[in-house]
Structure formats: C-alpha cells, structure tokens
Write a protein that holds these residues in place. Structure first.
Motif, PDB file in Angstrom:
ATOM      1  N   THR A 135       1.119  -0.679   0.113  1.00  0.00           N
ATOM      2  CA  THR A 135       0.202  -0.258  -0.059  1.00  0.00           C
ATOM      3  C   THR A 135       0.377   0.712   0.127  1.00  0.00           C
ATOM      4  OG1 THR A 135      -0.331   0.427   2.103  1.00  0.00           O
ATOM      5  CG2 THR A 135      -1.835  -1.397   1.172  1.00  0.00           C
ATOM      6  N   ASP A 138      -3.270   6.099  -0.307  1.00  0.00           N
ATOM      7  CA  ASP A 138      -5.060   5.693  -0.357  1.00  0.00           C
ATOM      8  C   ASP A 138      -4.818   4.211  -1.579  1.00  0.00           C
ATOM      9  OD1 ASP A 138      -5.198   7.049  -3.231  1.00  0.00           O
ATOM     10  OD2 ASP A 138      -6.122   8.106  -3.104  1.00  0.00           O
ATOM     11  N   THR A 139      -4.001   3.983  -1.810  1.00  0.00           N
ATOM     12  CA  THR A 139      -3.961   2.104  -3.209  1.00  0.00           C
ATOM     13  C   THR A 139      -3.210   1.629  -2.870  1.00  0.00           C
ATOM     14  OG1 THR A 139      -3.911   4.116  -4.461  1.00  0.00           O
ATOM     15  CG2 THR A 139      -3.599   2.411  -5.582  1.00  0.00           C
ATOM     16  N   ASP A 155      -7.103  -1.874  -4.960  1.00  0.00           N
ATOM     17  CA  ASP A 155      -7.738  -1.363  -3.889  1.00  0.00           C
ATOM     18  C   ASP A 155      -7.442   0.023  -4.190  1.00  0.00           C
ATOM     19  OD1 ASP A 155      -9.126  -4.223  -4.804  1.00  0.00           O
ATOM     20  OD2 ASP A 155      -8.916  -4.607  -3.920  1.00  0.00           O
ATOM     21  N   SER A 156      -8.686   0.422  -3.661  1.00  0.00           N
ATOM     22  CA  SER A 156      -8.553   1.796  -2.992  1.00  0.00           C
ATOM     23  C   SER A 156      -8.985   1.750  -1.880  1.00  0.00           C
ATOM     24  CB  SER A 156      -9.674   3.198  -3.522  1.00  0.00           C
ATOM     25  OG  SER A 156      -9.050   3.083  -5.200  1.00  0.00           O
ATOM     26  N   ASP A 158      -9.857   3.664   2.677  1.00  0.00           N
ATOM     27  CA  ASP A 158     -10.013   5.059   3.077  1.00  0.00           C
ATOM     28  C   ASP A 158      -8.605   4.683   4.226  1.00  0.00           C
ATOM     29  OD1 ASP A 158     -10.993   7.202   3.686  1.00  0.00           O
ATOM     30  OD2 ASP A 158     -12.808   6.600   3.543  1.00  0.00           O
TER      31      ASP A 158
END
Length: 279
Positions: A135, A138-139, A155-156, A158
């Motif tokens: 990661t 935010d990815t 995936d995003s 949060d």
C-alpha cells in the motif's frame, strides 16, 4: 487464500565501554599517585553486568517485560520505519498434521511512516501459496500466488494518517507480548555494529499456546539493543498437539529500523496492467 499469521518477533544490540589511564607526573622521583577514579565495576561484578544495570528494562539481571515493551514501541515509532521478518518452522510425528497447526511459513511486514507505505508478505512453503500486499497512500496492490496461478488486484483504501500511524504502532507491538510469557535472564552483551546488544535466555514458559497445545519443553533467546529495540526473538517448543509430538521454532527480527524505504515492488506494474484490462 488470504491467510495471515501474527507471530512475534525480536532483537539485538551492543555498546562499548571506555577506560581511562592516568599519566605519570613529570618528576621521576615523585611518589606515584593512587588512582581516584571510581572503578567501572563493583567488586565481583563483570563489565557485562555493569552495562546491563544501566538499562531501565533490566532489574537485578532479570528482564522487565513491561518496561521493554514500552521502550521498544516508542523507539521503533520514533525511527519512522521498520521491517519485521518472521519465520515458523514446524514438524510433527504423524502422517497428517494435527489440528490446530502452523504451516511452515515466512511473514514479512514493513512500514514507512513518511510516505505512508506498507508491505505484507506471507509465504506458505509447504503448499506453496503466497499473499503479498503493498500500500502507498490510498491505494492497495494485492498479489496472490497458488501453485502456478497468480492473481492481482488493485483497491482503493480510505485511511487517514492517524489511522496509518495507529496500525503501524500495532504492528510494532505485535509479538512483544511473548516476552512476558518467559522468565528471561540476562546472559551477556555483544557488539552489533556501533550498538551494544543485550542477550537474554528464557527457560520457563508461562504462557498459553495452541501449538503445541501442551508444552513439555521450551526455550527462548532474546536480543535487545541499547535503544530498547527487540532485534531478535527465537522461541522453540516441544510438546503435544492433537495427540502428536510436535516441534515448533518461531523467529522474528526487527530490521532496517529507521532505514526501511519500501520502494514500489516490480510486480505492482503487473497489478496495474491487469486492473486496467478488467475495467
């Protein structure tokens, strides 16, 4: 296939001690002056013992697990980055593994606070299977390998900076709980680069385990550097699980503390391409 395992890990370090020599006076007939400096060690006390007593997490030759846990977490977080490399090696005497069981595996986790980068890499050696997550910001990029099959996803996520920091702190704490399950006794100092490391031996295991379910024999080695960072922890168990005699060795190391940069892995580009093809 997304299986994970939380095991501990642990540490090594060392410090050097200096000594002072007194020069003779200019007068060759002068009576030698007796040294007035306080001896580096008390009578009957070794240099190792003297160095150990300077650490707040060593008391009368025994490890203060609570004090060390606090020192370790704060030192690792202040450094801003770290890598934890863990391994489980297991064997049993039956044809089929008992239940519950730990597969032979490695688990590497790494964190870089400045760039909010994180790596999780869990490889099961007997299957073989591997789950890797990387990661940045935010990815999240995911790679899953099962035999000859490799799958990717993007995936995003949060996650605020405070949440990232909290998760990093939690991983810094992972495994430190194991040190309170042993009666660790200080053994010696050793040189670790420019640092002093303190080595402990644990022979009395006082915790609860699923594997082995019943511990008949166990020992542990712990290495901590002068900053209070657990550099290496090795735990070895013999016992019984599900009616089988089993042997388990768990090793964890904190590496590249303050020097873990986490550049983007090469396979992330493959994940982007596959994600683009699926749009």
């Amino acid at each position: 296939m997304r299986r994970t395992i939380a095991i501990l890990a642990v540490a090594v370090l060392l410090v050097t001690a200096g000594c002072t020599a007194l020069a003779p006076g200019d007068d060759p007939d002068a009576t030698p002056t007796e040294p007035t400096d306080t001896p580096a060690t008390e009578p009957g006390e070794t240099d190792d013992e003297s160095a150990a007593e300077e650490q707040p997490w060593i008391e009368d030759g025994e490890l203060d697990a609570d004090a060390l846990e606090g020192a370790h977490i704060e030192a690792v977080m202040d450094a801003g980055s770290f890598t934890v490399a863990s391994e489980i090696a297991t064997s049993h005497d039956g044809e089929d593994h008992p239940i519950p069981w730990f597969e032979n595996q490695t688990l590497d986790t790494a964190w870089n606070l400045e760039h909010e980068r994180q790596l999780f890499d869990n490889e099961f050696r007997d299957t073989p299977e591997q789950l890797t997550l990387y990661t940045e910001g935010d990815t999240m990029y995911v790679r899953e390998i099962a035999g000859d099959d490799t799958q990717y996803s993007v995936d995003s996520i949060d996650r605020s900076t405070d949440e990232f920091t909290a998760e990093m702190r939690s991983d810094a704490r992972t495994g430190t709980g194991a040190i309170s399950e042993w009666s660790f006794t200080f053994e010696e100092t050793q040189q670790c680069g420019e640092l002093t490391c303190y080595q402990f031996t644990g022979t009395d295991f006082e915790g609860d385990r699923d594997v082995p379910g019943t511990v008949t024999d166990g020992e542990a080695t712990l290495v901590v550097d002068e900053r209070g960072i657990i550099r290496e922890l090795t735990q070895e168990f013999d016992g019984e699980t599900d009616g089988q005699d089993v042997h388990v060795v768990e090793t964890s190391e904190y590496l590249e503390v303050g020097e873990t940069t986490l550049p983007e892995p090469a396979w992330v580009e493959d994940a982007r391409e596959e994600d683009g093809d699926s749009d």
